[in-house]
Design a protein around this motif. Structure first.
Motif, mmCIF file in Angstrom:
data_model
loop_
_atom_site.group_PDB
_atom_site.id
_atom_site.type_symbol
_atom_site.label_atom_id
_atom_site.label_comp_id
_atom_site.label_asym_id
_atom_site.label_seq_id
_atom_site.Cartn_x
_atom_site.Cartn_y
_atom_site.Cartn_z
ATOM 1 N N VAL A 1 0.831 -1.206 0.000
ATOM 2 C CA VAL A 1 0.000 0.000 0.000
ATOM 3 C C VAL A 1 0.869 1.261 0.000
ATOM 4 O O VAL A 1 0.464 2.313 -0.517
ATOM 5 N N LEU A 2 2.075 1.173 0.548
ATOM 6 C CA LEU A 2 2.948 2.349 0.621
ATOM 7 C C LEU A 2 3.264 2.937 -0.749
ATOM 8 O O LEU A 2 3.642 4.105 -0.850
ATOM 9 N N ALA A 3 3.119 2.155 -1.797
ATOM 10 C CA ALA A 3 3.376 2.655 -3.155
ATOM 11 C C ALA A 3 2.184 3.418 -3.712
ATOM 12 O O ALA A 3 2.252 3.934 -4.830
ATOM 13 N N GLN A 4 1.100 3.511 -2.950
ATOM 14 C CA GLN A 4 -0.140 4.129 -3.435
ATOM 15 C C GLN A 4 -0.538 5.307 -2.546
ATOM 16 O O GLN A 4 -1.667 5.405 -2.068
ATOM 17 N N VAL A 5 0.391 6.194 -2.302
ATOM 18 C CA VAL A 5 0.146 7.334 -1.430
ATOM 19 C C VAL A 5 -0.920 8.254 -2.017
ATOM 20 O O VAL A 5 -0.934 8.534 -3.220
ATOM 21 N N GLU A 6 -1.842 8.709 -1.171
ATOM 22 C CA GLU A 6 -2.923 9.580 -1.625
ATOM 23 C C GLU A 6 -2.784 11.007 -1.113
ATOM 24 O O GLU A 6 -3.320 11.937 -1.709
ATOM 25 N N PHE A 7 -2.101 11.173 0.010
ATOM 26 C CA PHE A 7 -1.998 12.501 0.614
ATOM 27 C C PHE A 7 -0.592 12.697 1.155
ATOM 28 O O PHE A 7 -0.036 11.795 1.788
ATOM 29 N N VAL A 8 -0.004 13.863 0.879
ATOM 30 C CA VAL A 8 1.329 14.179 1.383
ATOM 31 C C VAL A 8 1.320 15.593 1.941
ATOM 32 O O VAL A 8 0.842 16.535 1.296
ATOM 33 N N MET A 9 1.841 15.740 3.153
ATOM 34 C CA MET A 9 2.031 17.051 3.761
ATOM 35 C C MET A 9 3.508 17.227 4.061
ATOM 36 O O MET A 9 4.155 16.325 4.588
ATOM 37 N N LYS A 10 4.051 18.387 3.711
ATOM 38 C CA LYS A 10 5.453 18.701 3.970
ATOM 39 C C LYS A 10 5.519 20.008 4.743
ATOM 40 O O LYS A 10 5.039 21.038 4.262
ATOM 41 N N ASP A 11 6.090 19.950 5.945
ATOM 42 C CA ASP A 11 6.180 21.144 6.789
ATOM 43 C C ASP A 11 4.819 21.810 6.987
ATOM 44 O O ASP A 11 4.714 23.041 7.000
ATOM 45 N N GLY A 12 3.781 21.006 7.115
ATOM 46 C CA GLY A 12 2.451 21.543 7.363
ATOM 47 C C GLY A 12 1.720 22.026 6.133
ATOM 48 O O GLY A 12 0.581 22.498 6.228
ATOM 49 N N MET A 13 2.333 21.900 4.955
ATOM 50 C CA MET A 13 1.702 22.333 3.717
ATOM 51 C C MET A 13 1.356 21.114 2.877
ATOM 52 O O MET A 13 2.198 20.238 2.667
ATOM 53 N N THR A 14 0.120 21.061 2.379
ATOM 54 C CA THR A 14 -0.292 19.945 1.539
ATOM 55 C C THR A 14 0.364 20.063 0.164
ATOM 56 O O THR A 14 0.267 21.093 -0.498
#
Length: 217
Positions: free
Chosen positions: A182-195
């Motif tokens: 499932v890790l290859a199917q990321v749906e949401f990413v936030m970096k430093d609090g920013m989507t």
């Protein structure tokens, strides 16, 4: 390629400067030399044995096994026109590396997730390879998050989801503890609090509620 004395001298000088030392080491004797010299992380470590695993655990060193590169060559090398002897070597090396991971896990060694270009191996691929070698899905995920933060001395900033940590997050539609792929199917990413990646209709809500100024609350 380096003597124990050379490894020790290099490691001591790096530590004097406040740096951690990572050693590219495959052979059993070299792994042990690096650990006795105070090296902090062993990269690859394919041919470690029980003694090396014990040394690693006692020293608090990390193992970064990079299984996915050997796995890729072993199972995809032929379609890449990789020489047959290299494919055969990768298959033998993969078996040895997987056995080494199991020894390290049994000894209590901290195992971190790392990749090895240029074969386009990814963190999800490495997590899958580690699970096939004997880690639990949670152990692989910890290897891809907390362990990396510990290696660079930044575990107070990231690597876990806690108040005050940097809001670096990934989310999935299914549970990777049930299937690590499932890790290859990321749906949401936030970096430093920013989507930076979000499904339609969900990104704005999550961004507003999860973090401010890049820190988790």
């Amino acid at each position: 390629e380096m003597t124990y004395e050379e490894i020790q001298a290099a490691t001591e000088e790096a530590h004097k400067a406040g740096k951690h030392v990572a050693a590219h080491a495959h052979a059993t004797v070299t792994i042990k030399d690096c650990l006795r010299a105070g090296v902090n992380t062993i990269e690859h470590g394919r041919y470690l044995d029980e003694e090396a695993a014990s040394l690693m655990a006692r020293a608090g060193a990390f193992l970064v096994p990079t299984l996915s590169i050997a796995r890729s060559i072993a199972y995809r090398g032929e379609q890449w026109n990789t020489p047959p002897d290299a494919v055969e070597y990768a298959r033998r090396a993969l078996k040895a590396a997987e056995a080494g991971v199991r020894l390290a896990r049994e000894a209590g060694v901290r195992i971190a997730v790392g990749t090895d270009p240029p074969r386009l191996d990814t963190v999800p691929m490495e997590c899958e390879a580690l699970v096939e070698a004997g880690l639990t899905p949670m152990e692989a995920i910890v290897g891809a998050t907390l362990r990396g933060a510990e290696i660079v001395g930044r575990e107070q900033d990231f690597g876990t989801v806690q108040a005050g940590r940097r809001a670096d997050l990934a989310a999935y539609a299914a549970n990777p503890l049930d299937d690590i792929r499932v890790l290859a199917q990321v749906e949401f990413v936030m970096k430093d609090g920013m989507t930076v990646k979000a499904p339609v209709d969900r990104g704005e809500h999550v961004t507003g509620g999860a973090a401010r100024r890049g820190r988790a609350h």
